[in-house]
Design an enzyme around this catalytic site. Structure first.
Site, PDB file in Angstrom:
ATOM      1  N   SER A 259       0.789  -1.238   0.000  1.00 12.31           N
ATOM      2  CA  SER A 259       0.000   0.000   0.000  1.00 12.31           C
ATOM      3  C   SER A 259       0.819   1.285   0.000  1.00 12.31           C
ATOM      4  O   SER A 259       0.307   2.342  -0.353  1.00 12.31           O
ATOM      5  CB  SER A 259      -0.960   0.020   1.188  1.00 12.31           C
ATOM      6  OG  SER A 259      -0.260   0.214   2.392  1.00 12.31           O
TER       7      SER A 259
ATOM      8  N   LYS B 208       0.373   4.890   6.781  1.00 18.52           N
ATOM      9  CA  LYS B 208      -0.137   5.642   5.627  1.00 18.52           C
ATOM     10  C   LYS B 208       0.448   7.052   5.664  1.00 18.52           C
ATOM     11  O   LYS B 208       1.091   7.456   6.623  1.00 18.52           O
ATOM     12  CB  LYS B 208      -1.672   5.746   5.643  1.00 18.52           C
ATOM     13  CG  LYS B 208      -2.433   4.436   5.696  1.00 18.52           C
ATOM     14  CD  LYS B 208      -2.331   3.639   4.415  1.00 18.52           C
ATOM     15  CE  LYS B 208      -3.117   2.327   4.542  1.00 18.52           C
ATOM     16  NZ  LYS B 208      -2.779   1.380   3.491  1.00 18.52           N
TER      17      LYS B 208
END
Length: 197
Positions: free
Chosen positions: A46, A87
């Site tokens: 990701s 993230k």
């Protein structure tokens, strides 16, 4: 039968000092791990290509004790499913984050982010879905750098918090990629975030 002699006092003292030094080192390492720095490994695609699977990063757990989370920071936090997640912060409390403008760019407070050729995975679109979110105070909008392969704020917009997570759930800021050594580097916010007001 020969009488046993006690070891010299200097030897006993040296052994005791070595043990105390070792215990002190372990105590310091535990305190640093608990309160200041922690190592995390990257489990998924990701955050590619910024972070690859099995990369290791150091996280500063004190980064936000005396300051605010910054847009563009890479943070480790308790994610939407309760697991440690990593993230990039795209927007913070009070910001409006949208996808996308006429040139297919994500905007924060009306300022377009120049992500292509930077941190977003080559060939990935800024987002495969549209959104228009006003980030609540004390919360963050987060996205992975590999937008086509990231479960992030966009995936949870119907969770009652519009996909945002609480700043209190942030464990710390990833500031250096230290493994593998060939990819070692500091992790700084991209320049495009400095244009946001």
């Amino acid at each position: 039968m020969a009488e046993e002699k006690d070891p010299p006092a200097a030897k006993r003292s040296g052994t005791r000092e070595s043990i105390l030094f070792l215990l002190g080192g372990v105590a310091v390492a535990v305190l640093v791990h608990v309160f200041a720095l922690q190592s995390f490994y990257i489990p998924s695609e990701s955050m590619e290509n910024t972070l690859l699977i099995n990369d290791r990063v150091l996280v500063n757990k004190l980064a936000y004790r005396f300051g605010d989370v910054d847009r563009g920071d890479i943070v480790v936090f308790k994610g939407w499913t309760g697991e440690d997640t990593i993230k990039r912060v795209i927007a913070k409390g009070g910001d409006t984050v949208r996808c996308c403008d006429a040139r297919n760019r994500i905007t924060v407070n009306g300022t377009p982010l120049d992500e292509q050729g930077g941190y977003v995975y080559p060939g990935a679109s800024p987002s495969d879905g549209r959104f228009d979110v006003r980030v609540p105070a004390g919360r963050l909008w987060l996205m992975g750098d590999h937008r086509d392969d990231s479960q992030d704020s966009r995936s949870f917009v119907d969770d009652g918090h519009e996909g945002t997570i609480s700043e209190d759930d942030v464990i710390g800021r990833a500031f250096v990629r230290y493994w593998p050594l060939s990819r070692g580097s500091f992790l700084s916010p991209p320049a495009t975030f400095s244009a946001i007001h």
